[in-house]
Write a protein that holds these residues in place. Structure first.
Motif, PDB file in Angstrom:
ATOM      1  N   ILE B   4      11.087   2.983   1.336  1.00 29.74           N
ATOM      2  CA  ILE B   4      10.575   1.985   0.407  1.00 29.74           C
ATOM      3  C   ILE B   4       9.543   1.176   1.180  1.00 29.74           C
ATOM      4  O   ILE B   4       9.867   0.554   2.193  1.00 29.74           O
ATOM      5  N   ASP B 137      -0.354   6.425  -7.858  1.00 33.48           N
ATOM      6  CA  ASP B 137       0.742   5.658  -7.259  1.00 33.48           C
ATOM      7  C   ASP B 137       0.623   5.730  -5.731  1.00 33.48           C
ATOM      8  O   ASP B 137      -0.288   6.365  -5.196  1.00 33.48           O
ATOM      9  N   THR B 173       2.521  -3.396  -3.907  1.00 35.38           N
ATOM     10  CA  THR B 173       3.767  -3.035  -4.569  1.00 35.38           C
ATOM     11  C   THR B 173       4.617  -2.165  -3.647  1.00 35.38           C
ATOM     12  O   THR B 173       4.100  -1.258  -2.989  1.00 35.38           O
ATOM     13  N   GLU B 175       7.253   0.647  -3.315  1.00 36.99           N
ATOM     14  CA  GLU B 175       7.871   1.745  -4.051  1.00 36.99           C
ATOM     15  C   GLU B 175       8.216   2.852  -3.073  1.00 36.99           C
ATOM     16  O   GLU B 175       7.745   2.853  -1.937  1.00 36.99           O
TER      17      GLU B 175
END
Ligand code: SF4
Ligand code: SF4
Lengths: 86, 384
Positions: B4, B137, B173, B175
């Motif tokens: 992560i 992404d 972010t 992810e």
């Protein structure tokens, strides 16, 4: 002819690049008036005015761009600029 | 290994694994975390690279250009006004055919000052001769850096590359990202073999003067390299799929396009939202799909045309505006599909960080159904 990638070139290119084709006016050296002061060779931005073995000053037309600086500085006004016929 | 991580840190990590020998960058929001992380890596001897600190983006890319010309693999990152300041150098890097890879953390351009996301910055450099990849992404942003180096450095290409990913939306972010190991990256990306390089013992000059007799031919060579890059991208993507299992062999990713009547075209993080909205609309019986553009330069004309065969309406989402004309992608798609009978509608959307939700995507489908488009979507009513 294949182009060099990224327009890369080895040194010495200025010698290969015959800038004489750029000329619109051609300097004509009148040797009778010349006092061999050497000013024309000194100021030529192409470095293409050469002193021959006989002590004459002559331009190399393969490189002479016809800028007329030599004619401007010649103290004897012994260099004439003549329009090129193309 | 799955971890992560923040988008910026994933990109810094993969940049490190690509083993750049020189990094030069100037910090600017929202790119800062990448170059801070790389500076730490160099200071801590985790990355054996020369980190050149500079006083501006112009200097950053100029230092990169010199380093690349000297034969180094080079990395940089910037955004927005920083990229604008690099404008001149960008053209020189491409013209000198130096395969620099630079992350663009997409951000809008001032004035008015905005640090938020759209894609105006990289789109504005579309004519500079850089390959442009767009990531949906953080996994894709990570992976595309490896592919970008492989394609850029291929001697059939020799063009620099932007890897673009949306500022904040991706860069800040956290992810999950499947981060490859150094060994895996080494296996995919061999050491850089310069086509030619600056060497005091065998001197050359690059990017020499071209008279009107030759300048156009050099631009033609750049265009040909762009066209050749299409096959190289497909090959590099296929090799990547073989090693890592994620497939980037297509320049255009099709999402639920079979039997679609309305197709979206979009680039970057917005594609995630569009896909979710499409799933909901499909559940409700609406035949919608998405053609996601992964490489904006070279523009994937052939793949895109094929992907859109059979649709009746195309809705292009442009996170940029070519003022006085329309969205940059929309304009190209209209030219591409001229005479095909497909209606192309362009929507300028999400400029300066304006949020886009699934309901906005559904609202655009309603507009497209009615043939209403070529407009800014979601404007405040007080300007109307
Ligand atoms: S015209 Fe100019 S280039 Fe030609 S010889 Fe004279 S100074 Fe040199
Ligand atoms: S400047 Fe005039 S006088 Fe002097 S060397 Fe040249 S041609 Fe002769």
């Amino acid at each position: 002819m294949a182009l060099n990638v990224g327009c890369a070139a080895r040194p010495g290119k200025a010698r290969k690049n015959k800038t004489g084709s750029w000329r619109v006016f051609r300097p004509v050296f009148e040797s009778e008036q010349c006092t061999k002061c050497g000013m024309c060779a000194l100021v030529c931005p192409e470095g293409c005015v050469i002193e021959t073995e006989e002590g004459e000053f002559v331009p190399d037309y393969e490189y002479c761009k016809g800028c007329g600086i030599c004619a401007e500085v010649c103290p004897k006004k012994g260099i004439r600029m003549e329009q090129e016929e193309k | 290994m799955l971890q992560i991580t923040e988008g910026s840190h994933a990109v810094a990590e993969i940049a490190k694994f690509c083993r750049p020998q020189v990094v030069a960058a100037y910090p600017i929001t929202p790119q800062t975390h990448i170059v801070e992380a790389l500076a730490d890596m160099v200071a801590n001897c985790e990355l054996d690279a020369e980190y050149i600190t500079v006083e501006s983006e112009f200097s950053a890319l100029s230092a990169c250009l010199g380093a690349s010309a000297a034969g180094s693999r080079v990395y940089s990152a910037t955004t927005s006004q920083g990229l604008a300041l690099m404008f001149e150098v960008c053209f020189n890097v491409a013209g000198m055919r130096q395969p620099i890879v630079m992350s663009i953390v997409n951000r809008s351009l001032g004035a008015p000052l905005s640090i938020w996301n759209d894609q105006q910055d990289s789109i504005s450099l579309r004519d500079s001769g850089w390959l442009q990849f767009y990531a949906e992404d953080n996994q894709e942003a990570t992976d595309l850096h490896m592919i970008a180096y492989k394609v850029a450095e291929d001697h059939d290409v020799l063009l620099p590359a932007f890897v673009c990913f949306d500022g904040f939306i991706l860069s800040h972010t956290y992810e999950p990202v499947d981060m490859p190991s150094q060994e895996e990256v080494d296996a995919y990306l061999p050491a850089f073999t310069p086509y030619h390089r600056l060497d005091a013992k065998d001197p050359i000059s690059m990017g020499m003067y071209a008279t009107p007799d030759y300048y156009m031919e050099f631009r033609y060579e750049l265009e040909r390299a762009m066209q050749r890059s299409i096959d190289v991208i497909k090959r590099a993507g296929a090799e990547f799929a073989e090693q890592f299992g994620r497939d980037y062999s297509a320049l255009v990713e099709s999402y639920r396009l079979d039997d679609a009547e309305i197709a979206f075209i979009a680039m970057g993080s917005i594609c995630g939202t569009v896909k979710d909205a499409i799933d909901e609309m499909r559940d409700a019986g609406k035949k919608v799909g998405l053609a996601k553009i992964r490489t904006y330069r070279p523009f994937p004309t052939e793949e895109l045309t094929r992907a859109l065969a059979g649709v009746s309406t195309v809705a292009v989402l442009d996170k940029n505006i070519s003022l006085g004309s329309g969205g940059a992608v929309g304009t190209e798609v209209k030219a591409m599909l001229a005479g095909s009978g497909i209606t192309v509608l362009d929507y300028i959307i999400a400029l300066g960080g304006r949020d886009v939700r699934k309901r906005d995507i559904a609202a655009i489908v309603d507009l497209a159904d009615k043939g209403v488009g070529d407009m800014f979507y979601g404007l405040r009513t007080e300007v109307l």
